[in-house]
Design a protein around this motif. Sequence first.
Motif, PDB file in Angstrom:
ATOM      1  N   CYS A 274      71.405  -1.396 -28.859  1.00 54.11           N
ATOM      2  CA  CYS A 274      71.284  -0.015 -28.381  1.00 54.11           C
ATOM      3  C   CYS A 274      72.360   0.869 -29.008  1.00 54.11           C
ATOM      4  CB  CYS A 274      71.438   0.033 -26.866  1.00 54.11           C
ATOM      5  SG  CYS A 274      70.157  -0.835 -25.965  1.00 54.11           S
ATOM      6  N   LYS A 275      72.115   2.166 -28.959  1.00 52.54           N
ATOM      7  CA  LYS A 275      73.112   3.120 -29.442  1.00 52.54           C
ATOM      8  C   LYS A 275      74.315   3.196 -28.493  1.00 52.54           C
ATOM      9  CE  LYS A 275      69.634   6.013 -31.699  1.00 52.54           C
ATOM     10  NZ  LYS A 275      68.949   7.339 -31.688  1.00 52.54           N
ATOM     11  N   PHE A 276      74.047   3.009 -27.206  1.00 51.22           N
ATOM     12  CA  PHE A 276      75.111   3.089 -26.207  1.00 51.22           C
ATOM     13  C   PHE A 276      76.129   1.966 -26.414  1.00 51.22           C
ATOM     14  CE2 PHE A 276      76.804   1.669 -22.076  1.00 51.22           C
ATOM     15  CZ  PHE A 276      77.456   2.822 -21.677  1.00 51.22           C
ATOM     16  N   ILE A 277      77.407   2.323 -26.375  1.00 47.53           N
ATOM     17  CA  ILE A 277      78.474   1.340 -26.554  1.00 47.53           C
ATOM     18  C   ILE A 277      79.255   1.213 -25.245  1.00 47.53           C
ATOM     19  CG2 ILE A 277      80.583   0.740 -27.805  1.00 47.53           C
ATOM     20  CD1 ILE A 277      79.491   2.236 -30.211  1.00 47.53           C
ATOM     21  N   PRO A 278      79.238   0.051 -24.615  1.00 48.75           N
ATOM     22  CA  PRO A 278      79.959  -0.128 -23.343  1.00 48.75           C
ATOM     23  C   PRO A 278      81.470  -0.118 -23.545  1.00 48.75           C
ATOM     24  CG  PRO A 278      79.088  -2.225 -24.119  1.00 48.75           C
ATOM     25  CD  PRO A 278      78.550  -1.176 -25.044  1.00 48.75           C
TER      26      PRO A 278
ATOM     27  N   ASP B 291      70.116   8.090 -25.060  1.00 46.14           N
ATOM     28  CA  ASP B 291      71.217   8.946 -24.600  1.00 46.14           C
ATOM     29  C   ASP B 291      72.541   8.348 -25.036  1.00 46.14           C
ATOM     30  OD1 ASP B 291      69.255  10.403 -23.399  1.00 46.14           O
ATOM     31  OD2 ASP B 291      69.525   9.482 -21.428  1.00 46.14           O
ATOM     32  N   VAL B 292      73.253   9.020 -25.900  1.00 45.76           N
ATOM     33  CA  VAL B 292      74.555   8.517 -26.364  1.00 45.76           C
ATOM     34  C   VAL B 292      75.584   9.620 -26.233  1.00 45.76           C
ATOM     35  CG1 VAL B 292      73.582   6.833 -27.938  1.00 45.76           C
ATOM     36  CG2 VAL B 292      73.968   9.138 -28.742  1.00 45.76           C
TER      37      VAL B 292
ATOM     38  N   SER C  96      64.597   1.631 -23.619  1.00 49.32           N
ATOM     39  CA  SER C  96      65.703   1.926 -22.711  1.00 49.32           C
ATOM     40  C   SER C  96      66.352   3.259 -23.040  1.00 49.32           C
ATOM     41  CB  SER C  96      66.752   0.817 -22.810  1.00 49.32           C
ATOM     42  OG  SER C  96      67.965   1.191 -22.196  1.00 49.32           O
ATOM     43  N   GLN C  97      66.813   3.951 -21.984  1.00 53.17           N
ATOM     44  CA  GLN C  97      67.571   5.173 -22.172  1.00 53.17           C
ATOM     45  C   GLN C  97      68.886   4.919 -22.904  1.00 53.17           C
ATOM     46  OE1 GLN C  97      66.732   8.481 -21.555  1.00 53.17           O
ATOM     47  NE2 GLN C  97      64.729   7.515 -21.331  1.00 53.17           N
TER      48      GLN C  97
END
Length: 214
Positions: A186-190, A213-214, A208-209
């Motif tokens: 995913c683009k999202f990075i925790p 959304d990033v 997935s969102q």
Amino acid sequence: MSDLEDDDVPQLSSHALAALQEFYAEKKQCAYPGGDDKYNVGRIEENWQLSQFWYSQETALCLAKEVTTAAGEGGRVACVSTPSVYQKLRELHREDLAVYLFEYDRRFSIYGEEFIFYDYNNPLDFPVNIAHHSFDIVIADPPYLSEECLRKTSETIKYLTQGKILLCTGAVMEEEATKLLGVKTCKFIPKHTRTLANEFRCYVNYDSQLDHDV
């Protein structure tokens, strides 16, 4: 003991004694939290010997919202080695969700029947009330960045989920994660509360969102 010897014994002032008692009370509360704030992320301290690194508040909230959406109304969520996400879900008072925490650290047994003792070395060792393919989504964060740990955790994930998987692990595990679980990055990075040496990423096998959304 003589009066002279009594005088030689160090005595704490009332202020120092009160501060010491407050310190020990806070330590006890961190180890065994209770009351309304028992679901606060970080109330149970990280144990580095168990490779525990909590998500930041922002990441825990983002992941909690993601699994809530993915599970749907009245859904079932399995949090495998992700206590921060479990805590955030319960802090949000999502009572319509059935949420279980699969975790090795027995300090989290304060959460009662929603705590399931879990050792990735025995990936399919569950109590009788945990049925095959009984969760709408499984979110997992294997404790160690190793092929063995991911492979065994993957057995757990595939047993529990009806289909949806959200995996959080190191970027170095991307190829292995794709092979074992069919997930994509995913683009999202925790983010974590502490800076870690290894870059972490999220992986999913559904739309997935976290990838929008990033």
